[in-house]
Design a protein around this motif. Structure first.
Motif, PDB file in Angstrom:
ATOM      1  N   LEU A   1       0.840  -1.202   0.000  1.00  0.00           N
ATOM      2  CA  LEU A   1       0.000   0.000   0.000  1.00  0.00           C
ATOM      3  C   LEU A   1       0.872   1.248   0.000  1.00  0.00           C
ATOM      4  CD1 LEU A   1      -2.858  -0.749   2.596  1.00  0.00           C
ATOM      5  CD2 LEU A   1      -3.164  -0.179   0.172  1.00  0.00           C
ATOM      6  N   GLY A   2       1.889   1.242   0.825  1.00  0.00           N
ATOM      7  CA  GLY A   2       2.780   2.397   0.917  1.00  0.00           C
ATOM      8  C   GLY A   2       3.459   2.695  -0.410  1.00  0.00           C
ATOM      9  N   LEU A   3       3.915   1.644  -1.091  1.00  0.00           N
ATOM     10  CA  LEU A   3       4.571   1.835  -2.386  1.00  0.00           C
ATOM     11  C   LEU A   3       3.592   2.355  -3.426  1.00  0.00           C
ATOM     12  CD1 LEU A   3       6.783  -1.386  -2.526  1.00  0.00           C
ATOM     13  CD2 LEU A   3       7.579   0.956  -2.221  1.00  0.00           C
ATOM     14  N   ALA A   4       2.322   1.929  -3.334  1.00  0.00           N
ATOM     15  CA  ALA A   4       1.321   2.363  -4.310  1.00  0.00           C
ATOM     16  C   ALA A   4       0.848   3.789  -4.009  1.00  0.00           C
ATOM     17  CB  ALA A   4       0.142   1.393  -4.313  1.00  0.00           C
ATOM     18  N   VAL A   5       0.556   4.070  -2.740  1.00  0.00           N
ATOM     19  CA  VAL A   5       0.096   5.407  -2.358  1.00  0.00           C
ATOM     20  C   VAL A   5       1.135   6.455  -2.769  1.00  0.00           C
ATOM     21  CG1 VAL A   5      -0.384   6.933  -0.394  1.00  0.00           C
ATOM     22  CG2 VAL A   5      -1.334   4.624  -0.424  1.00  0.00           C
ATOM     23  N   SER A   6       2.406   6.151  -2.533  1.00  0.00           N
ATOM     24  CA  SER A   6       3.478   7.102  -2.834  1.00  0.00           C
ATOM     25  C   SER A   6       3.892   7.072  -4.307  1.00  0.00           C
ATOM     26  CB  SER A   6       4.694   6.780  -1.972  1.00  0.00           C
ATOM     27  OG  SER A   6       5.175   5.485  -2.273  1.00  0.00           O
ATOM     28  N   HIS A   7       3.358   6.098  -5.051  1.00  0.00           N
ATOM     29  CA  HIS A   7       3.711   5.875  -6.460  1.00  0.00           C
ATOM     30  C   HIS A   7       5.157   5.431  -6.649  1.00  0.00           C
ATOM     31  CE1 HIS A   7       0.238   7.530  -9.087  1.00  0.00           C
ATOM     32  NE2 HIS A   7      -0.224   7.115  -7.929  1.00  0.00           N
TER      33      HIS A   7
ATOM     34  N   VAL B   1       6.033   2.556  -6.725  1.00  0.00           N
ATOM     35  CA  VAL B   1       5.938   1.349  -7.540  1.00  0.00           C
ATOM     36  C   VAL B   1       6.123   1.686  -9.031  1.00  0.00           C
ATOM     37  CG1 VAL B   1       3.417   1.452  -7.789  1.00  0.00           C
ATOM     38  CG2 VAL B   1       4.554  -0.779  -7.801  1.00  0.00           C
ATOM     39  N   ASP B   2       6.056   2.982  -9.343  1.00  0.00           N
ATOM     40  CA  ASP B   2       6.221   3.432 -10.731  1.00  0.00           C
ATOM     41  C   ASP B   2       7.671   3.864 -10.974  1.00  0.00           C
ATOM     42  OD1 ASP B   2       6.091   4.514 -13.236  1.00  0.00           O
ATOM     43  OD2 ASP B   2       4.550   6.009 -12.762  1.00  0.00           O
TER      44      ASP B   2
ATOM     45  N   PHE C   1      10.888  12.122   0.580  1.00  0.00           N
ATOM     46  CA  PHE C   1       9.788  12.272   1.543  1.00  0.00           C
ATOM     47  C   PHE C   1       9.231  10.913   1.948  1.00  0.00           C
ATOM     48  CE2 PHE C   1       8.581  16.839   1.940  1.00  0.00           C
ATOM     49  CZ  PHE C   1       9.676  17.346   1.242  1.00  0.00           C
ATOM     50  N   VAL C   2       9.224   9.961   1.007  1.00  0.00           N
ATOM     51  CA  VAL C   2       8.800   8.598   1.352  1.00  0.00           C
ATOM     52  C   VAL C   2       9.748   8.039   2.409  1.00  0.00           C
ATOM     53  CG1 VAL C   2       8.420   6.259   0.505  1.00  0.00           C
ATOM     54  CG2 VAL C   2       7.848   8.203  -0.948  1.00  0.00           C
TER      55      VAL C   2
ATOM     56  N   LYS D   1       8.647   7.539 -11.305  1.00  0.00           N
ATOM     57  CA  LYS D   1       8.712   8.359 -10.088  1.00  0.00           C
ATOM     58  C   LYS D   1      10.106   8.251  -9.460  1.00  0.00           C
ATOM     59  CE  LYS D   1       5.958  10.788  -7.408  1.00  0.00           C
ATOM     60  NZ  LYS D   1       5.806  12.180  -7.812  1.00  0.00           N
TER      61      LYS D   1
ATOM     62  N   SER E   1      10.179  13.521  -4.326  1.00  0.00           N
ATOM     63  CA  SER E   1       9.190  12.733  -3.571  1.00  0.00           C
ATOM     64  C   SER E   1       9.806  11.554  -2.817  1.00  0.00           C
ATOM     65  CB  SER E   1       8.100  12.212  -4.501  1.00  0.00           C
ATOM     66  OG  SER E   1       7.470  13.278  -5.175  1.00  0.00           O
ATOM     67  N   LEU E   2      10.743  10.833  -3.465  1.00  0.00           N
ATOM     68  CA  LEU E   2      11.303   9.632  -2.832  1.00  0.00           C
ATOM     69  C   LEU E   2      11.932   9.953  -1.471  1.00  0.00           C
ATOM     70  CD1 LEU E   2      13.116   6.708  -4.519  1.00  0.00           C
ATOM     71  CD2 LEU E   2      14.176   7.755  -2.543  1.00  0.00           C
TER      72      LEU E   2
END
Lengths: 145, 141
Positions: A16-22, A24-25, A45-46, A28, A42-43
Protein backbone atom coordinates in the motif's frame (compact mmCIF):
# COMPACT_ATOMS: atom_id res chain seq x y z
CA UNK A 1 0.60 -19.61 11.63
CA UNK A 2 0.45 -16.27 13.46
CA UNK A 3 3.82 -15.15 12.12
CA UNK A 4 2.64 -15.88 8.60
CA UNK A 5 -0.49 -13.75 9.14
CA UNK A 6 1.54 -10.88 10.56
CA UNK A 7 3.97 -11.15 7.64
CA UNK A 8 1.04 -10.96 5.22
CA UNK A 9 -0.32 -7.89 7.02
CA UNK A 10 3.12 -6.24 6.99
CA UNK A 11 3.48 -7.04 3.30
CA UNK A 12 0.10 -5.49 2.50
CA UNK A 13 1.04 -2.32 4.41
CA UNK A 14 4.30 -2.14 2.48
CA UNK A 15 2.57 -2.67 -0.87
CA UNK A 16 0.00 0.00 0.00
CA UNK A 17 2.78 2.40 0.92
CA UNK A 18 4.57 1.83 -2.39
CA UNK A 19 1.32 2.36 -4.31
CA UNK A 20 0.10 5.41 -2.36
CA UNK A 21 3.48 7.10 -2.83
CA UNK A 22 3.71 5.87 -6.46
CA UNK A 23 7.17 4.46 -5.75
CA UNK A 24 5.94 1.35 -7.54
CA UNK A 25 6.22 3.43 -10.73
CA UNK A 26 9.80 3.52 -12.07
CA UNK A 27 9.13 6.96 -13.60
CA UNK A 28 8.71 8.36 -10.09
CA UNK A 29 11.97 6.81 -8.88
CA UNK A 30 13.93 7.86 -11.97
CA UNK A 31 12.54 11.38 -11.45
CA UNK A 32 14.21 11.38 -8.04
CA UNK A 33 17.52 10.07 -9.36
CA UNK A 34 17.54 12.58 -12.25
CA UNK A 35 18.94 15.57 -10.42
CA UNK A 36 20.01 17.25 -13.67
CA UNK A 37 16.51 16.92 -15.14
CA UNK A 38 13.05 17.82 -13.79
CA UNK A 39 14.00 16.70 -10.28
CA UNK A 40 11.25 15.10 -8.19
CA UNK A 41 12.22 14.90 -4.49
CA UNK A 42 9.19 12.73 -3.57
CA UNK A 43 11.30 9.63 -2.83
CA UNK A 44 13.15 11.51 -0.08
CA UNK A 45 9.79 12.27 1.54
CA UNK A 46 8.80 8.60 1.35
CA UNK A 47 12.03 7.68 3.12
CA UNK A 48 11.52 10.42 5.70
CA UNK A 49 7.99 9.23 6.49
CA UNK A 50 9.15 5.64 6.73
CA UNK A 51 12.22 6.52 8.81
CA UNK A 52 10.29 8.40 11.49
CA UNK A 53 7.93 5.47 12.10
CA UNK A 54 10.66 2.82 11.88
CA UNK A 55 12.92 4.79 14.23
CA UNK A 56 10.16 4.80 16.86
CA UNK A 57 9.60 1.07 16.28
CA UNK A 58 13.26 0.30 17.01
CA UNK A 59 13.05 2.40 20.21
CA UNK A 60 9.97 0.40 21.29
CA UNK A 61 11.75 -2.86 20.45
CA UNK A 62 14.76 -1.92 22.55
CA UNK A 63 12.52 -1.72 25.61
CA UNK A 64 10.93 -5.12 25.09
CA UNK A 65 12.31 -8.59 25.84
CA UNK A 66 11.12 -10.22 22.60
CA UNK A 67 8.81 -9.79 19.62
CA UNK A 68 5.27 -11.17 19.91
CA UNK A 69 5.62 -14.14 17.56
CA UNK A 70 9.36 -14.83 17.73
CA UNK A 71 12.05 -15.51 20.30
CA UNK A 72 14.33 -12.58 19.69
CA UNK A 73 14.85 -9.27 17.95
CA UNK A 74 17.42 -9.00 15.15
CA UNK A 75 21.07 -8.94 16.17
CA UNK A 76 22.62 -5.48 16.36
CA UNK A 77 23.65 -4.10 12.96
CA UNK A 78 27.19 -4.97 11.88
CA UNK A 79 29.67 -2.13 12.02
CA UNK A 80 32.44 -2.71 9.52
CA UNK A 81 32.52 -0.76 6.27
CA UNK A 82 34.12 -3.04 3.69
CA UNK A 83 34.55 -3.36 -0.05
CA UNK A 84 31.59 -5.74 -0.33
CA UNK A 85 29.26 -3.21 1.25
CA UNK A 86 30.40 -0.34 -0.95
CA UNK A 87 30.87 -2.38 -4.14
CA UNK A 88 27.55 -4.18 -3.73
CA UNK A 89 25.72 -0.92 -3.10
CA UNK A 90 27.32 0.59 -6.22
CA UNK A 91 26.29 -2.42 -8.35
CA UNK A 92 22.76 -2.21 -7.00
CA UNK A 93 22.64 1.54 -7.64
CA UNK A 94 23.53 1.03 -11.30
CA UNK A 95 20.75 -1.55 -11.71
CA UNK A 96 18.34 0.76 -9.89
CA UNK A 97 19.21 3.65 -12.21
CA UNK A 98 18.92 1.55 -15.38
CA UNK A 99 15.26 0.62 -14.82
CA UNK A 100 13.99 2.54 -11.78
CA UNK A 101 13.14 -0.57 -9.80
CA UNK A 102 14.52 -1.61 -6.45
CA UNK A 103 13.40 -4.97 -5.01
CA UNK A 104 10.23 -3.83 -3.18
CA UNK A 105 8.60 -1.87 -6.01
CA UNK A 106 9.67 -4.52 -8.54
CA UNK A 107 7.81 -7.25 -6.64
CA UNK A 108 4.87 -4.96 -5.84
CA UNK A 109 4.55 -3.96 -9.50
CA UNK A 110 3.54 -7.54 -10.33
CA UNK A 111 0.07 -6.29 -9.28
CA UNK A 112 -0.05 -4.38 -12.57
CA UNK A 113 0.35 -7.46 -14.72
CA UNK A 114 3.11 -6.13 -16.97
CA UNK A 115 5.51 -8.69 -18.47
CA UNK A 116 8.44 -6.33 -17.80
CA UNK A 117 7.91 -6.72 -14.04
CA UNK A 118 8.18 -10.48 -14.33
CA UNK A 119 11.36 -10.25 -16.43
CA UNK A 120 12.99 -7.85 -13.97
CA UNK A 121 12.01 -9.87 -10.89
CA UNK A 122 13.14 -13.10 -12.56
CA UNK A 123 16.55 -11.61 -13.39
CA UNK A 124 16.79 -10.15 -9.88
CA UNK A 125 16.12 -13.50 -8.21
CA UNK A 126 18.70 -15.20 -10.46
CA UNK A 127 21.19 -12.47 -9.49
CA UNK A 128 20.43 -13.00 -5.78
CA UNK A 129 20.77 -16.77 -5.97
CA UNK A 130 23.96 -16.53 -8.05
CA UNK A 131 25.56 -13.97 -5.73
CA UNK A 132 24.69 -16.09 -2.71
CA UNK A 133 26.22 -19.21 -4.19
CA UNK A 134 29.42 -17.44 -5.16
CA UNK A 135 29.97 -15.22 -2.12
CA UNK A 136 28.34 -16.93 0.84
CA UNK A 137 27.69 -20.58 0.23
CA UNK A 138 24.11 -21.79 0.19
CA UNK A 139 22.82 -21.34 3.74
CA UNK A 140 23.88 -18.02 5.24
CA UNK A 141 21.23 -15.46 6.13
CA UNK A 142 22.18 -11.81 5.75
CA UNK A 143 21.95 -9.45 8.69
CA UNK A 144 20.56 -6.11 7.78
CA UNK A 145 18.60 -6.80 4.65
CA UNK B 1 9.56 20.03 -9.75
CA UNK B 2 6.16 19.71 -11.40
CA UNK B 3 5.89 16.02 -10.49
CA UNK B 4 6.65 16.55 -6.80
CA UNK B 5 3.99 14.90 -4.58
CA UNK B 6 5.09 15.42 -0.97
CA UNK B 7 1.83 14.49 0.78
CA UNK B 8 1.22 11.07 -0.83
CA UNK B 9 4.97 10.47 -0.42
CA UNK B 10 4.83 11.10 3.34
CA UNK B 11 1.66 9.03 3.75
CA UNK B 12 3.06 6.16 1.67
CA UNK B 13 6.30 6.37 3.63
CA UNK B 14 4.38 6.14 6.90
CA UNK B 15 2.68 2.96 5.62
CA UNK B 16 6.10 1.50 4.81
CA UNK B 17 7.28 2.47 8.28
CA UNK B 18 4.24 0.79 9.84
CA UNK B 19 5.06 -2.33 7.83
CA UNK B 20 8.63 -2.33 9.12
CA UNK B 21 7.35 -1.72 12.66
CA UNK B 22 4.86 -4.60 12.44
CA UNK B 23 7.43 -7.03 11.09
CA UNK B 24 9.96 -6.00 13.75
CA UNK B 25 7.66 -5.97 16.80
CA UNK B 26 5.66 -9.07 15.85
CA UNK B 27 8.13 -11.29 14.00
CA UNK B 28 11.48 -9.85 15.05
CA UNK B 29 12.42 -9.40 11.41
CA UNK B 30 13.91 -6.54 9.41
CA UNK B 31 11.64 -5.42 6.56
CA UNK B 32 14.31 -5.56 3.88
CA UNK B 33 12.80 -6.79 0.67
CA UNK B 34 16.05 -8.04 -0.86
CA UNK B 35 16.70 -10.09 2.27
CA UNK B 36 13.15 -11.44 2.43
CA UNK B 37 13.18 -12.47 -1.24
CA UNK B 38 16.82 -13.60 -1.23
CA UNK B 39 16.19 -15.83 1.81
CA UNK B 40 14.07 -18.02 -0.45
CA UNK B 41 17.22 -18.87 -2.40
CA UNK B 42 18.55 -20.67 0.67
CA UNK B 43 15.37 -22.06 2.23
CA UNK B 44 15.40 -23.50 5.73
CA UNK B 45 12.58 -25.19 7.66
CA UNK B 46 9.94 -22.85 9.08
CA UNK B 47 11.52 -19.88 7.32
CA UNK B 48 9.77 -19.99 3.95
CA UNK B 49 6.04 -19.44 4.50
CA UNK B 50 6.30 -16.02 6.17
CA UNK B 51 8.52 -14.80 3.32
CA UNK B 52 5.98 -15.94 0.73
CA UNK B 53 3.16 -14.34 2.71
CA UNK B 54 5.02 -11.03 2.92
CA UNK B 55 5.71 -11.12 -0.82
CA UNK B 56 2.06 -11.91 -1.53
CA UNK B 57 1.11 -8.96 0.68
CA UNK B 58 3.37 -6.63 -1.32
CA UNK B 59 1.43 -7.49 -4.46
CA UNK B 60 -2.00 -7.53 -2.76
CA UNK B 61 -1.39 -4.11 -1.18
CA UNK B 62 -0.56 -2.47 -4.51
CA UNK B 63 -3.41 -4.29 -6.22
CA UNK B 64 -5.92 -3.19 -3.57
CA UNK B 65 -4.81 0.42 -3.85
CA UNK B 66 -5.16 0.32 -7.60
CA UNK B 67 -8.59 -1.29 -7.39
CA UNK B 68 -10.01 0.95 -4.68
CA UNK B 69 -8.31 4.30 -5.22
CA UNK B 70 -6.67 4.70 -8.62
CA UNK B 71 -8.08 2.34 -11.25
CA UNK B 72 -6.28 4.22 -14.04
CA UNK B 73 -2.85 4.09 -12.42
CA UNK B 74 -0.24 2.96 -14.94
CA UNK B 75 3.48 2.29 -14.65
CA UNK B 76 6.04 3.80 -17.00
CA UNK B 77 8.33 0.81 -17.39
CA UNK B 78 11.04 0.45 -20.01
CA UNK B 79 10.18 -2.00 -22.82
CA UNK B 80 13.90 -2.77 -23.34
CA UNK B 81 14.59 -6.44 -22.63
CA UNK B 82 18.37 -5.96 -22.17
CA UNK B 83 17.80 -3.10 -19.71
CA UNK B 84 15.29 -5.13 -17.70
CA UNK B 85 17.53 -8.20 -17.56
CA UNK B 86 20.76 -6.33 -16.77
CA UNK B 87 18.97 -4.04 -14.29
CA UNK B 88 17.39 -7.01 -12.54
CA UNK B 89 20.64 -8.99 -12.40
CA UNK B 90 22.65 -6.03 -11.04
CA UNK B 91 19.93 -5.29 -8.48
CA UNK B 92 19.90 -8.92 -7.30
CA UNK B 93 23.70 -9.22 -7.18
CA UNK B 94 24.33 -5.81 -5.61
CA UNK B 95 21.73 -6.09 -2.85
CA UNK B 96 22.93 -9.58 -1.97
CA UNK B 97 26.61 -8.61 -1.83
CA UNK B 98 25.95 -5.44 0.20
CA UNK B 99 23.29 -7.09 2.38
CA UNK B 100 20.38 -4.78 1.72
CA UNK B 101 18.41 -2.49 -0.55
CA UNK B 102 16.37 0.68 -0.28
CA UNK B 103 14.22 -0.80 2.49
CA UNK B 104 16.79 -2.86 4.43
CA UNK B 105 19.61 -0.31 4.37
CA UNK B 106 17.72 2.84 3.36
CA UNK B 107 14.85 2.61 5.84
CA UNK B 108 15.50 -0.02 8.53
CA UNK B 109 19.28 0.36 8.67
CA UNK B 110 19.24 4.13 8.86
CA UNK B 111 16.38 4.00 11.41
CA UNK B 112 18.69 2.05 13.70
CA UNK B 113 21.55 4.42 12.93
CA UNK B 114 23.74 1.76 11.33
CA UNK B 115 26.85 3.36 9.77
CA UNK B 116 26.96 0.52 7.20
CA UNK B 117 23.46 1.30 6.05
CA UNK B 118 24.09 5.04 5.89
CA UNK B 119 27.16 4.45 3.70
CA UNK B 120 25.35 1.87 1.53
CA UNK B 121 22.41 4.24 0.99
CA UNK B 122 24.68 7.13 0.00
CA UNK B 123 26.57 4.84 -2.41
CA UNK B 124 23.53 3.32 -4.15
CA UNK B 125 21.87 6.71 -4.46
CA UNK B 126 25.03 8.22 -5.95
CA UNK B 127 25.43 5.26 -8.34
CA UNK B 128 21.75 5.43 -9.29
CA UNK B 129 22.00 9.16 -9.89
CA UNK B 130 25.14 8.77 -11.99
CA UNK B 131 23.50 5.99 -14.03
CA UNK B 132 20.41 8.09 -14.74
CA UNK B 133 22.62 11.03 -15.67
CA UNK B 134 24.51 8.93 -18.21
CA UNK B 135 21.36 7.28 -19.57
CA UNK B 136 19.37 10.51 -19.92
CA UNK B 137 21.87 13.30 -20.44
CA UNK B 138 24.95 11.64 -21.97
CA UNK B 139 23.64 8.76 -24.09
CA UNK B 140 20.13 10.21 -24.43
CA UNK B 141 19.46 13.56 -26.01
Amino acid sequence: MSKEISALAAGILFGLGLAVSHMVDPAKVLGFLDIAGAWDPSLAFVMAGALVVTFVAFRIASGRPAPIFAESFPAPARKEIDARLVGGAAIFGIGWGLVGFCPGPAVSSLAFGLPQSLIFVGAMVIGMAGARMITQGPAVATGTS
Amino acid sequence: MENFTPIPALIGGAFIGLSAAALLLMNGRIAGISGIVGGLAAPSRGDVAWRLMFIAGLIIGAFAYRLAVEPNMALALTPSLPLLVVGGLLTGIGTTVSGGCTSGHGVCGIARLSPRSIIATLVFMAAGGATVFVMRHVIGD
